[in-house]
Design an enzyme around this catalytic site. Structure first.
Site, mmCIF file in Angstrom:
data_model
loop_
_atom_site.group_PDB
_atom_site.id
_atom_site.type_symbol
_atom_site.label_atom_id
_atom_site.label_comp_id
_atom_site.label_asym_id
_atom_site.label_seq_id
_atom_site.Cartn_x
_atom_site.Cartn_y
_atom_site.Cartn_z
ATOM 1 N N THR A 108 -16.695 12.262 5.704
ATOM 2 C CA THR A 108 -15.892 12.425 7.277
ATOM 3 C C THR A 108 -15.521 11.062 8.176
ATOM 4 O O THR A 108 -15.327 9.962 7.935
ATOM 5 C CB THR A 108 -17.305 12.059 7.863
ATOM 6 O OG1 THR A 108 -18.034 11.682 7.871
ATOM 7 C CG2 THR A 108 -18.059 13.671 7.378
ATOM 8 N N THR B 201 -16.151 8.947 11.603
ATOM 9 C CA THR B 201 -16.381 7.737 11.569
ATOM 10 C C THR B 201 -17.593 6.660 10.243
ATOM 11 O O THR B 201 -16.735 5.663 9.877
ATOM 12 C CB THR B 201 -18.237 7.934 12.205
ATOM 13 O OG1 THR B 201 -16.896 8.730 13.482
ATOM 14 C CG2 THR B 201 -18.577 6.455 12.438
ATOM 15 N N CYS B 202 -17.754 7.605 9.218
ATOM 16 C CA CYS B 202 -18.852 7.097 7.794
ATOM 17 C C CYS B 202 -17.367 6.235 6.964
ATOM 18 O O CYS B 202 -17.300 5.506 6.458
ATOM 19 C CB CYS B 202 -18.672 8.234 7.106
ATOM 20 S SG CYS B 202 -20.098 9.498 7.811
ATOM 21 N N SER B 203 -16.157 7.018 6.717
ATOM 22 C CA SER B 203 -15.184 6.484 6.023
ATOM 23 C C SER B 203 -14.145 5.474 6.147
ATOM 24 O O SER B 203 -14.077 4.666 5.464
ATOM 25 C CB SER B 203 -14.005 7.619 5.553
ATOM 26 O OG SER B 203 -14.667 8.923 5.102
#
Length: 162
Positions: A48, A50-52
């Protein structure tokens, strides 16, 4: 269930990951964190945005600094299967210190009290974004985001607390 908080002993539960020999392992959280200073940071989903692009890269970039301040393990946690977490981890070839682990059924996320309902987005029940600092299983820092925000759970936020 109330969310995990400072002063709590982190609950035990089972997570899965691929080890350095590319073998699928299942382990208890307590077996990975007992007697150690551990960062357990959770994300709503592998791959995803923001996570990545923000959350994981921050911990990879700051891993040496975190370790120099006494952190033994850095664990990235998500409600995904271990094969997805393995594939996601491989997208960070510079990573030497962050272990990618899976809570495939979301059971451990439930024990932490950190579920995030994303059914309306087609993602089911996931983990809220968070960063916990554990010292021999005791939570010493609990930076838990509201919704899908990314304001208090970064590697820099943990560094400030060390």
């Amino acid at each position: 269930m109330a969310p995990i908080a400072v002063g709590d002993v982190v609950p035990d539960g089972t997570i899965s990951f691929f080890d350095e020999n590319d073998q699928l392992q299942t382990a208890s959280v307590h077996s990975l964190a007992a007697g150690k200073k551990v960062i357990l940071f959770g994300v709503p989903g592998a791959f995803t945005p923001t996570c990545s692009m923000k959350h994981v890269p921050g911990f990879i970039e700051k891993a040496e600094e975190l370790k120099s301040k006494g952190v033994d393990e850095i664990i990235c946690f998500s409600v995904n299967d271990p094969f997805v977490m393995k594939a996601w981890g491989k997208t960070y070839p510079e990573n030497k210190h962050v272990k990618f682990v899976a809570d495939g059924s979301g059971e451990y996320t439930h024990l932490l009290g950190l579920e995030l309902d994303l059914k309306d987005k087609g993602l089911g029940v996931r983990s809220r974004r968070f960063a916990l600092l554990l010292d021999d299983l005791k939570v010493t820092v609990a930076n838990v985001e509201s919704g899908g925000e990314f304001t208090v759970s970064s590697a820099d936020d943990i560094l400030k607390a060390l």
